[in-house]
Design an enzyme around this catalytic site. Structure first.
Site, short mmCIF file in Angstrom:
data_model
loop_
_atom_site.label_atom_id
_atom_site.label_comp_id
_atom_site.label_asym_id
_atom_site.label_seq_id
_atom_site.Cartn_x
_atom_site.Cartn_y
_atom_site.Cartn_z
N GLY A 1 0.83 -1.19 0.00
CA GLY A 1 0.00 0.00 0.00
C GLY A 1 0.87 1.25 0.00
N GLN B 1 2.86 9.94 1.31
CA GLN B 1 4.20 9.35 1.44
C GLN B 1 5.15 9.75 0.31
OE1 GLN B 1 2.32 5.28 2.11
NE2 GLN B 1 4.23 5.07 3.24
N CYS C 1 5.54 -0.24 7.28
CA CYS C 1 5.22 0.93 6.48
C CYS C 1 6.43 1.30 5.64
CB CYS C 1 4.88 2.09 7.41
SG CYS C 1 4.46 3.62 6.57
N LEU C 2 6.21 1.63 4.38
CA LEU C 2 7.34 2.00 3.50
C LEU C 2 8.04 3.25 4.00
CD1 LEU C 2 5.86 1.25 -0.05
CD2 LEU C 2 7.48 -0.11 1.28
N HIS D 1 -4.72 1.70 7.38
CA HIS D 1 -3.35 2.21 7.46
C HIS D 1 -3.14 3.33 6.43
CE1 HIS D 1 1.18 1.36 7.86
NE2 HIS D 1 1.09 2.17 6.82
N GLU D 2 -3.61 3.09 5.18
CA GLU D 2 -3.39 4.08 4.11
C GLU D 2 -4.26 5.33 4.30
OE1 GLU D 2 -0.80 3.65 2.47
OE2 GLU D 2 -0.56 1.55 2.98
N HIS E 1 -2.72 7.64 6.67
CA HIS E 1 -1.65 8.47 6.09
C HIS E 1 -2.21 9.80 5.57
CE1 HIS E 1 2.11 6.32 6.19
NE2 HIS E 1 1.60 5.22 5.66
ZN ZN Z 1 2.41 3.34 5.67
#
Ligand code: ZN
Length: 174
Positions: A50, A55, A95-96, A137-138, A141
C-alpha cells in the site's frame, strides 16, 4: 505496448511532511490517473502492499493498494472514506515510510470504504483481514497519521531515534 512510469521518492519517518492532512482530489483526470500509475509502480518496486500520496509528498487524498500474492489486483482509491468499521483484530504492520520496523497493532477487523476509482466512478468496498488493515493504514496516512501513533510514546520515540540514526549513517556513507 510500453508504459512510461516513474518511481517516486518515499518520505521517511519522522519527516514532518508525513503529518500533513491531504486535500480532496477535485477532478479525476489524466494527471491523477498517471499519478496513481506511478504510485503503483513505486509501491511494487519498494516492495509494499500500500502507498498513500502523502508518502510521496503529494498531499491529495489518493491511495494505492495491492494485497494479492501475484501483484495483479491493484486498487486505486481516490477520496477514500471509512464509512463503517466493526470487530477487532491484531496484525503486524509495517510501512514503507518506516522501513524494517514491524509492530502489532489493534484495529477494527471489518471495514467498509467508499471511494472513487481512477476512471472517476464511485465504488464501495467491504473488507476484512489484511485488506481491511491496509485500507485503514493508508487512509490514516492521508490524515497525517502513522501506525507508530498507536504505540506508546516510549516505543514511538525509540523508533524515531532509530530512524534518525539510520538516516545519518546513510548520509555518512554517501
Ligand atoms: Zn504506511
Amino acid at each position: 505496448m510500453e508504459f512510461f512510469v516513474s518511481l517516486l521518492d518515499i518520505l521517511l519517518f519522522p519527516d514532518p511532511q508525513l503529518r500533513k492532512v491531504a486535500a480532496p482530489v477535485n477532478t479525476v483526470d489524466g494527471r491523477v490517473a498517471a499519478l496513481a500509475d506511478d504510485m503503483l509502480e513505486t509501491m511494487y518496486n519498494a516492495p509494499g502492499i500500500g502507498l498513500a500520496a502523502t508518502q510521496i509528498n503529494v498531499h491529495e487524498r489518493l491511495v494505492v493498494i495491492d494485497v494479492s500474492e501475484e501483484n495483479d489486483q491493484p486498487l486505486v482509491l481516490i477520496n477514500p472514506v471509512l464509512v463503517h468499521s466493526e470487530g477487532e483484530a491484531e496484525m503486524q504492520e509495517g510501512c514503507l515510510s518506516i522501513p524494517e520496523i514491524y509492530e502489532t497493532i489493534k484495529r477494527p477487523s471489518h471495514v467498509t470504504v467508499e471511494a472513487v476509482d481512477r476512471e472517476g466512478s464511485p465504488f464501495k468496498l467491504d473488507a476484512d483481514g489484511l485488506l481491511a488493515v491496509c485500507l485503514q493504514h493508508e487512509i490514516d496516512h492521508l490524515d497525517g497519521k502513522l501506525f507508530v501513533d498507536y504505540l506508546s510514546p516510549l516505543k514511538r520515540n525509540r523508533i524515531r531515534k532509530k530512524m534518525i540514526k539510520a538516516a545519518r549513517e546513510l548520509e555518512d556513507n554517501d
